[in-house]
Enzyme design. Sequence first.
Site: not given
Ligand code: DLZ
Length: 157
Positions: A58, A78-80, A83-84, A86, A125
């Site tokens: 978003e 932060v995106v971690i 296993g998929t 995504h 970080r």
């Molecule tokens: C769904 C999801 C997952 C699995 N992991 C993260 C994450 O590690 N970091 C993050 O900021 N957002 C994650 N999201 C949520 C997606 O960014 C998003 O908010 C949803 O798919 C709803 O649109």
Amino acid sequence: MSGAGAPRVEVDGRGIRLAVVAASWHETVMGGLIAGAERACRLAGAEWILMRVPGSFELPVVAQACAPHFDGIVALGVVIRGGTPHFDYVCDAATAGLARVALDHRIPVGFGLLTCDDEAQALDRAGLDGSREDKGAEAAWAALSTIAVLRSIPPHA
Ligand code: DLZ
């Protein structure tokens, strides 16, 4: 990508307004990133407002909505890796979306999106006690520095 070689930037942010747009997943790391960005704004004398979005996916749409009303954007998330696939979809969409906002609106977007294999990498970080890097502050400095560069371009260059 290594964080070694990051510049130490002194910027004058007086009179500048930034929108700090921050995702909400992984709250401890996000707390460090937000604190770092706010610290950098305060040190530079810039004003900012903080807006929280649900996830990193978003970030672009809110950055886009803010773009006409601010001098710069600082995007934090932060995106971690799980296993998929995504992870790749969220990282790619956030990165491409934020780059598009910067170019479409000709506005600096500090890119503070951590894309990590695990939480330990992200904590390292996050600008917290014991972290090696402070990516929230780096993203704010990048936005402030780029605003200065854009303003320094002569009109008929
Ligand atoms: C769904 C999801 C997952 C699995 N992991 C993260 C994450 O590690 N970091 C993050 O900021 N957002 C994650 N999201 C949520 C997606 O960014 C998003 O908010 C949803 O798919 C709803 O649109």
